[in-house]
Design a protein around this motif. Structure first.
Motif, mmCIF file in Angstrom:
data_model
loop_
_atom_site.group_PDB
_atom_site.id
_atom_site.type_symbol
_atom_site.label_atom_id
_atom_site.label_comp_id
_atom_site.label_asym_id
_atom_site.label_seq_id
_atom_site.Cartn_x
_atom_site.Cartn_y
_atom_site.Cartn_z
ATOM 1 N N SER A 164 0.838 -1.197 0.000
ATOM 2 C CA SER A 164 0.000 0.000 0.000
ATOM 3 C C SER A 164 0.873 1.247 0.000
ATOM 4 C CB SER A 164 -0.901 0.028 1.232
ATOM 5 O OG SER A 164 -1.882 -0.971 1.109
ATOM 6 N N GLY A 195 -4.133 2.295 -7.044
ATOM 7 C CA GLY A 195 -5.132 1.328 -7.490
ATOM 8 C C GLY A 195 -4.554 0.395 -8.545
ATOM 9 N N ILE A 196 -5.348 -0.589 -8.942
ATOM 10 C CA ILE A 196 -4.879 -1.614 -9.874
ATOM 11 C C ILE A 196 -5.828 -1.653 -11.075
ATOM 12 C CG2 ILE A 196 -4.397 -4.095 -10.137
ATOM 13 C CD1 ILE A 196 -4.067 -4.144 -7.016
ATOM 14 N N PHE A 209 4.122 -11.479 -11.314
ATOM 15 C CA PHE A 209 3.317 -10.450 -11.967
ATOM 16 C C PHE A 209 3.616 -9.092 -11.347
ATOM 17 C CE2 PHE A 209 -0.102 -7.492 -12.325
ATOM 18 C CZ PHE A 209 -0.315 -7.501 -13.686
ATOM 19 N N ARG A 210 3.866 -8.102 -12.195
ATOM 20 C CA ARG A 210 4.073 -6.744 -11.713
ATOM 21 C C ARG A 210 3.301 -5.787 -12.605
ATOM 22 N NH1 ARG A 210 9.187 -4.501 -10.045
ATOM 23 N NH2 ARG A 210 7.830 -3.994 -8.322
ATOM 24 N N GLY A 211 2.575 -4.867 -11.996
ATOM 25 C CA GLY A 211 1.811 -3.900 -12.772
ATOM 26 C C GLY A 211 2.745 -2.899 -13.440
ATOM 27 N N SER A 214 4.773 -0.572 -11.196
ATOM 28 C CA SER A 214 5.831 -1.230 -10.437
ATOM 29 C C SER A 214 7.045 -1.483 -11.293
ATOM 30 C CB SER A 214 5.328 -2.544 -9.873
ATOM 31 O OG SER A 214 3.969 -2.706 -10.109
ATOM 32 N N LEU A 224 6.627 -11.327 -6.307
ATOM 33 C CA LEU A 224 6.393 -12.583 -5.594
ATOM 34 C C LEU A 224 5.632 -12.392 -4.285
ATOM 35 C CD1 LEU A 224 9.758 -14.499 -6.076
ATOM 36 C CD2 LEU A 224 7.508 -15.222 -6.851
ATOM 37 N N ALA A 227 2.063 -13.577 -4.313
ATOM 38 C CA ALA A 227 2.000 -15.026 -4.548
ATOM 39 C C ALA A 227 2.361 -15.756 -3.252
ATOM 40 C CB ALA A 227 2.949 -15.418 -5.677
ATOM 41 N N SER A 250 -6.920 0.417 -3.288
ATOM 42 C CA SER A 250 -7.080 -1.038 -3.282
ATOM 43 C C SER A 250 -7.551 -1.519 -1.926
ATOM 44 C CB SER A 250 -5.761 -1.729 -3.622
ATOM 45 O OG SER A 250 -5.193 -1.134 -4.745
HETATM 46 P P1 ADP Z 1 5.837 -6.570 -6.065
HETATM 47 O O1 ADP Z 1 5.291 -5.563 -5.114
HETATM 48 O O2 ADP Z 1 7.134 -7.141 -5.646
HETATM 49 O O3 ADP Z 1 5.829 -6.100 -7.483
HETATM 50 P P2 ADP Z 1 3.540 -8.203 -5.372
HETATM 51 O O4 ADP Z 1 3.289 -9.636 -5.640
HETATM 52 O O5 ADP Z 1 3.571 -7.768 -3.942
HETATM 53 O O6 ADP Z 1 4.897 -7.860 -6.100
HETATM 54 O O7 ADP Z 1 2.459 -7.350 -6.139
HETATM 55 C C1 ADP Z 1 2.201 -7.638 -7.510
HETATM 56 C C2 ADP Z 1 1.725 -6.373 -8.234
HETATM 57 O O8 ADP Z 1 0.414 -6.020 -7.769
HETATM 58 C C3 ADP Z 1 2.575 -5.143 -7.965
HETATM 59 O O9 ADP Z 1 3.687 -5.088 -8.838
HETATM 60 C C4 ADP Z 1 1.589 -4.014 -8.209
HETATM 61 O O10 ADP Z 1 1.480 -3.736 -9.590
HETATM 62 C C5 ADP Z 1 0.261 -4.608 -7.757
HETATM 63 N N1 ADP Z 1 -0.089 -4.191 -6.376
HETATM 64 C C6 ADP Z 1 0.062 -4.912 -5.245
HETATM 65 N N2 ADP Z 1 -0.414 -4.258 -4.173
HETATM 66 C C7 ADP Z 1 -0.882 -3.070 -4.626
HETATM 67 C C8 ADP Z 1 -1.502 -1.921 -4.014
HETATM 68 N N3 ADP Z 1 -1.746 -1.870 -2.694
HETATM 69 N N4 ADP Z 1 -1.842 -0.888 -4.817
HETATM 70 C C9 ADP Z 1 -1.628 -0.935 -6.153
HETATM 71 N N5 ADP Z 1 -1.043 -1.980 -6.785
HETATM 72 C C10 ADP Z 1 -0.676 -3.024 -6.050
#
Ligand code: ADP
Length: 269
Positions: A164, A195-196, A209-211, A214, A224, A227, A250
């Motif tokens: 977050s 947000g996502i 997976f990374r948005g 990120s 990871l 996951a 989120s």
């Molecule tokens: P990391 O943070 O190492 O990239 P995570 O598995 O923790 O990997 O999260 C995967 C992806 O989900 C992140 O790269 C991000 O794009 C999205 N994400 C996770 N938590 C949040 C959040 N609180 N707000 C927005 N996007 C998020």
């Protein structure tokens, strides 16, 4: 008549066995496929930063970076990529432990209020240093018994809370709430960060997976964390899911079954 009955029982027993055997073979095949996919993605994930490190080291060796400033830039990239690899290996190590020992999370029966109060206290101390605050919603954390691996639950909580913070602007607020439903605890971590995207939502719990956000920013993520969190919650017979809207924030929720008195005689894995 008796014989017919016996044959009927034999056939149904046989069918049942065949069904279980087939299921177990299907499962084996699925594991094998997952394992192959995992090894392929790990190789890819390790190779990308390594290729970049190699490139910059060669740049330094071949004197492409002539002035001090360029040299420093190259060294910075090498340092960043090395850190990335370090994070990745640490996460992979965690992940492999969880996958291999999925059945052996060390569960103890603990009081939920005590556990979450302690976890929150630790997180809040750390956040204070970083000038963030975490709002705790709700009246009081329910006081129930749950059978959990405390360190693992702490890991899930910190993954969610630090995500977050990672995926929000400076002013991002994070709130936390625990509620009790009939036979489970419902834990929520909510933020008003980036947000996502709806297309990304089904994938955030996938390995690696990374948005978009990120990938562009360098926040040491590996894809990871969620996951790992999902594996942990599943090993506790709970569920984890997310709701999110771009620009709004989120909303992560996970559940943990309450410990039943009837479980008393059962062994806690
Ligand atoms: P990391 O943070 O190492 O990239 P995570 O598995 O923790 O990997 O999260 C995967 C992806 O989900 C992140 O790269 C991000 O794009 C999205 N994400 C996770 N938590 C949040 C959040 N609180 N707000 C927005 N996007 C998020």
């Amino acid at each position: 008549y008796g014989k017919k009955d016996e044959i009927g029982r034999f056939i149904s027993g046989f069918n049942m066995m065949r069904h279980y055997l087939k299921q177990s073979i299907d499962k084996q095949q699925e594991y094998e496929q997952n394992r192959k996919a995992l090894v392929a993605s790990i190789s890819h994930e390790l190779r990308t930063p390594l290729a970049s490190i190699k490139g910059y080291v060669e740049g330094l060796q071949d004197d492409i970076a002539r002035d001090e400033e360029t040299k420093r830039k190259y060294l910075n990239v090498i340092e960043t990529k090395t850190n990335q690899l370090d994070h990745l290996i640490e996460d992979l190590f965690e992940f492999s432990k969880i996958n291999v020992e999925q059945m052996s999370v060390k569960k103890e029966v603990v009081n939920s209020r005590k556990l979450f109060t302690r976890i929150l206290y630790a997180v809040q101390l750390d956040l204070k240093e970083k000038q963030f605050t975490l709002e705790v919603k709700g009246q009081q954390i329910p006081s129930e018994y749950i059978a959990v691996d405390q360190a693992r639950i702490e890991q899930v909580m910190s993954n969610l809370i630090y995500n977050s913070l990672k995926y929000g602007a400076d002013q991002t607020e994070v709130s936390f709430d625990v509620d009790e439903e009939t036979d489970q605890l419902v834990v929520q971590v909510q933020d008003n960060g980036y947000g996502i995207a709806s297309g990304d939502l089904p994938h955030v719990f996938d390995r690696f997976f990374r948005g978009e956000h990120s990938k562009s920013g360098d926040n040491g993520g590996t894809g990871l964390g969620l996951a790992i969190s999902k594996s942990i919650i599943q090993a506790h017979n709970g569920q984890i899911h997310v709701d999110s809207q771009v620009g709004k924030g989120s909303y992560f929720t996970f559940t943990l079954p309450l410990w039943e008195i009837e479980d008393n005689g059962k062994e806690i894995e």
